[in-house]
Design a protein around this motif. Sequence first.
Motif, PDB file in Angstrom:
ATOM      1  N   ASP A  28     -25.460   5.465  35.121  1.00 20.57           N
ATOM      2  CA  ASP A  28     -26.371   4.898  36.101  1.00 20.57           C
ATOM      3  C   ASP A  28     -26.549   3.390  35.923  1.00 20.57           C
ATOM      4  OD1 ASP A  28     -27.418   6.096  33.722  1.00 20.57           O
ATOM      5  OD2 ASP A  28     -29.428   5.515  34.354  1.00 20.57           O
ATOM      6  N   VAL A  29     -26.614   2.725  37.071  1.00 20.16           N
ATOM      7  CA  VAL A  29     -26.957   1.299  37.152  1.00 20.16           C
ATOM      8  C   VAL A  29     -28.239   1.234  37.975  1.00 20.16           C
ATOM      9  CG1 VAL A  29     -26.194  -0.995  37.840  1.00 20.16           C
ATOM     10  CG2 VAL A  29     -24.507   0.717  37.118  1.00 20.16           C
ATOM     11  N   ILE A  30     -29.287   0.710  37.389  1.00 18.10           N
ATOM     12  CA  ILE A  30     -30.630   0.807  37.971  1.00 18.10           C
ATOM     13  C   ILE A  30     -31.314  -0.555  37.944  1.00 18.10           C
ATOM     14  CG2 ILE A  30     -32.934   1.850  37.658  1.00 18.10           C
ATOM     15  CD1 ILE A  30     -30.964   3.927  38.546  1.00 18.10           C
ATOM     16  N   THR A  31     -32.172  -0.808  38.907  1.00 15.33           N
ATOM     17  CA  THR A  31     -33.063  -1.962  38.874  1.00 15.33           C
ATOM     18  C   THR A  31     -34.390  -1.519  38.265  1.00 15.33           C
ATOM     19  OG1 THR A  31     -32.043  -2.932  40.842  1.00 15.33           O
ATOM     20  CG2 THR A  31     -34.244  -3.705  40.252  1.00 15.33           C
ATOM     21  N   ASP A  32     -34.767  -2.145  37.156  1.00 23.44           N
ATOM     22  CA  ASP A  32     -36.014  -1.809  36.469  1.00 23.44           C
ATOM     23  C   ASP A  32     -37.118  -2.796  36.851  1.00 23.44           C
ATOM     24  OD1 ASP A  32     -34.940   0.321  35.096  1.00 23.44           O
ATOM     25  OD2 ASP A  32     -34.654  -0.772  33.219  1.00 23.44           O
ATOM     26  N   ALA A  60     -25.633   1.614  32.126  1.00 28.27           N
ATOM     27  CA  ALA A  60     -25.384   0.171  32.100  1.00 28.27           C
ATOM     28  C   ALA A  60     -25.899  -0.455  30.813  1.00 28.27           C
ATOM     29  CB  ALA A  60     -26.038  -0.487  33.315  1.00 28.27           C
ATOM     30  N   ASN A  61     -27.060  -0.009  30.343  1.00 29.35           N
ATOM     31  CA  ASN A  61     -27.600  -0.547  29.095  1.00 29.35           C
ATOM     32  C   ASN A  61     -26.690  -0.231  27.917  1.00 29.35           C
ATOM     33  OD1 ASN A  61     -29.833  -1.424  30.523  1.00 29.35           O
ATOM     34  ND2 ASN A  61     -31.167   0.237  29.851  1.00 29.35           N
ATOM     35  N   VAL A  62     -26.198   1.004  27.844  1.00 32.35           N
ATOM     36  CA  VAL A  62     -25.283   1.389  26.770  1.00 32.35           C
ATOM     37  C   VAL A  62     -24.057   0.486  26.777  1.00 32.35           C
ATOM     38  CG1 VAL A  62     -23.666   3.190  26.021  1.00 32.35           C
ATOM     39  CG2 VAL A  62     -26.039   3.783  26.537  1.00 32.35           C
ATOM     40  N   ALA A  63     -23.486   0.270  27.964  1.00 31.96           N
ATOM     41  CA  ALA A  63     -22.295  -0.577  28.067  1.00 31.96           C
ATOM     42  C   ALA A  63     -22.583  -1.996  27.582  1.00 31.96           C
ATOM     43  CB  ALA A  63     -21.793  -0.590  29.508  1.00 31.96           C
ATOM     44  N   CYS A  64     -23.743  -2.537  27.956  1.00 31.05           N
ATOM     45  CA  CYS A  64     -24.073  -3.908  27.561  1.00 31.05           C
ATOM     46  C   CYS A  64     -24.261  -4.035  26.049  1.00 31.05           C
ATOM     47  CB  CYS A  64     -25.324  -4.380  28.296  1.00 31.05           C
ATOM     48  SG  CYS A  64     -25.061  -4.710  30.052  1.00 31.05           S
ATOM     49  N   GLY A  78     -19.954   3.123  37.836  1.00 24.75           N
ATOM     50  CA  GLY A  78     -21.201   3.626  38.385  1.00 24.75           C
ATOM     51  C   GLY A  78     -21.274   3.359  39.877  1.00 24.75           C
ATOM     52  N   ARG A  79     -22.406   3.729  40.460  1.00 21.02           N
ATOM     53  CA  ARG A  79     -22.594   3.594  41.905  1.00 21.02           C
ATOM     54  C   ARG A  79     -23.904   2.866  42.177  1.00 21.02           C
ATOM     55  NH1 ARG A  79     -19.997   6.769  45.949  1.00 21.02           N
ATOM     56  NH2 ARG A  79     -20.990   6.574  47.992  1.00 21.02           N
ATOM     57  N   VAL A  80     -23.845   1.864  43.039  1.00 17.40           N
ATOM     58  CA  VAL A  80     -25.024   1.067  43.395  1.00 17.40           C
ATOM     59  C   VAL A  80     -25.097   0.932  44.906  1.00 17.40           C
ATOM     60  CG1 VAL A  80     -25.052  -0.257  41.250  1.00 17.40           C
ATOM     61  CG2 VAL A  80     -23.696  -1.075  43.170  1.00 17.40           C
ATOM     62  N   GLY A  81     -26.258   0.559  45.401  1.00 15.37           N
ATOM     63  CA  GLY A  81     -26.409   0.274  46.815  1.00 15.37           C
ATOM     64  C   GLY A  81     -25.943  -1.135  47.149  1.00 15.37           C
ATOM     65  N   ALA A  82     -25.627  -1.348  48.420  1.00 13.53           N
ATOM     66  CA  ALA A  82     -25.171  -2.677  48.849  1.00 13.53           C
ATOM     67  C   ALA A  82     -26.260  -3.726  48.656  1.00 13.53           C
ATOM     68  CB  ALA A  82     -24.741  -2.619  50.317  1.00 13.53           C
ATOM     69  N   ALA A 132     -28.701   5.433  44.800  1.00 16.99           N
ATOM     70  CA  ALA A 132     -27.248   5.579  44.828  1.00 16.99           C
ATOM     71  C   ALA A 132     -26.696   6.130  43.518  1.00 16.99           C
ATOM     72  CB  ALA A 132     -26.606   4.229  45.138  1.00 16.99           C
ATOM     73  N   ALA A 133     -27.411   5.923  42.402  1.00 13.35           N
ATOM     74  CA  ALA A 133     -26.891   6.336  41.093  1.00 13.35           C
ATOM     75  C   ALA A 133     -26.579   7.819  41.042  1.00 13.35           C
ATOM     76  CB  ALA A 133     -27.891   5.974  39.993  1.00 13.35           C
ATOM     77  N   PHE A 134     -27.403   8.636  41.708  1.00 16.38           N
ATOM     78  CA  PHE A 134     -27.211  10.084  41.681  1.00 16.38           C
ATOM     79  C   PHE A 134     -26.193  10.552  42.719  1.00 16.38           C
ATOM     80  CE2 PHE A 134     -31.019  12.266  39.400  1.00 16.38           C
ATOM     81  CZ  PHE A 134     -30.754  11.526  38.273  1.00 16.38           C
ATOM     82  N   ARG A 135     -25.577   9.622  43.430  1.00 22.96           N
ATOM     83  CA  ARG A 135     -24.587   9.975  44.449  1.00 22.96           C
ATOM     84  C   ARG A 135     -23.144   9.755  43.963  1.00 22.96           C
ATOM     85  NH1 ARG A 135     -25.776   9.978  49.885  1.00 22.96           N
ATOM     86  NH2 ARG A 135     -24.248   8.340  50.359  1.00 22.96           N
ATOM     87  N   LEU A 136     -22.984   9.327  42.705  1.00 22.19           N
ATOM     88  CA  LEU A 136     -21.650   9.208  42.127  1.00 22.19           C
ATOM     89  C   LEU A 136     -21.043  10.609  42.056  1.00 22.19           C
ATOM     90  CD1 LEU A 136     -19.888   6.913  40.831  1.00 22.19           C
ATOM     91  CD2 LEU A 136     -20.708   7.744  38.615  1.00 22.19           C
ATOM     92  N   ASP A 137     -19.814  10.788  42.574  1.00 20.96           N
ATOM     93  CA  ASP A 137     -19.247  12.127  42.650  1.00 20.96           C
ATOM     94  C   ASP A 137     -17.746  12.106  42.400  1.00 20.96           C
ATOM     95  OD1 ASP A 137     -17.895  11.436  45.023  1.00 20.96           O
ATOM     96  OD2 ASP A 137     -19.446  12.257  46.308  1.00 20.96           O
ATOM     97  N   PRO A 138     -17.088  13.265  42.346  1.00 19.45           N
ATOM     98  CA  PRO A 138     -15.660  13.309  42.029  1.00 19.45           C
ATOM     99  C   PRO A 138     -14.782  12.504  42.980  1.00 19.45           C
ATOM    100  CG  PRO A 138     -16.618  15.495  41.786  1.00 19.45           C
ATOM    101  CD  PRO A 138     -17.670  14.631  42.416  1.00 19.45           C
TER     102      PRO A 138
END
Length: 318
Positions: A28-32, A60-64, A78-82, A132-138
Amino acid sequence: MEAGTGTGHSTQRDERSEEGAALLVVGDVITDVVARYGGPLAAGTDTVASIRTVPGGAGANVACWAAHRGEAEVRLFGRVGADAAAWHERELAAHGVRPHLVVDQRAPTGMVICLVDREASAERTFLTDSGAAFRLDPADWSDALLDGVARLHLSGYLLFSEPGRALVTVALKAARARAVPVSLDPASAGFLTELGVERFLELVEGVDVLLPSRDEACLLTGLADAADAAAELSLRIPLVVAKQGREGALVARAGKVCARVPAVPATPRDTTGAGDAFTGTFLGALLAGAAPEKAAEEGCRAGARAVERVGGRPPLPG
């Protein structure tokens, strides 16, 4: 549509060191929105707080944090909104992460409101809109994402949506076909309770490394003691590293706790992302050839640094 796409090349691995190969984090990539307040929340009226908007998301935090450790290429899928794709891509790249972001034209970027108590514990409460994070799919996945990858890490948040669960199945199968070891962080005791323990354990079958928190380990086993829980989980998953906050970490294999790693003293400001800091640094150390016990020591040091900062990311390079 994808932003920041690209692939590397296949890299031969050996058991002693994976230096020079990549870590791929899927998550997940999220705006906090972090609100730090003092004293009890005043229901029905105002509570004075310090509020900041920062990039976040467990994956995203783990990757950073993995990239912050250095010594390995780190990628994030990951998946983000426009609405915030360009900002998140810039922030990830600034931390040294190579982003592979699917841009969702229909759903906004996920957002979390983090309520952080300024008292000594700096404990946090999350209000989550996964967007959008929960919409990442196969359909977003390509096996080419594993080119040049020595380790795959899956954020447990993927398991809390139907598309994400399907993606985990596909990614695990692809990783097994290439003999790429897979790690997973259960991510949320609250969401884990909703999913169900048996369903979770079924979905993570084939994972090589599990990195639960103390509460998650106990929830997954029904045992009250974290060491007993870690040992029990290691009968199902080859390596279990249980994060215990102020009590450090436990490393378990084959039904036994083989290391108890002490925490590093810290003065907490915001505990958001402390577990992510541990996980990212731990995985980065494994990639550099460290034994799990030494990697856990590095993870504890990173967790201590994380709680002394606001937000879930490490400081920017330089």
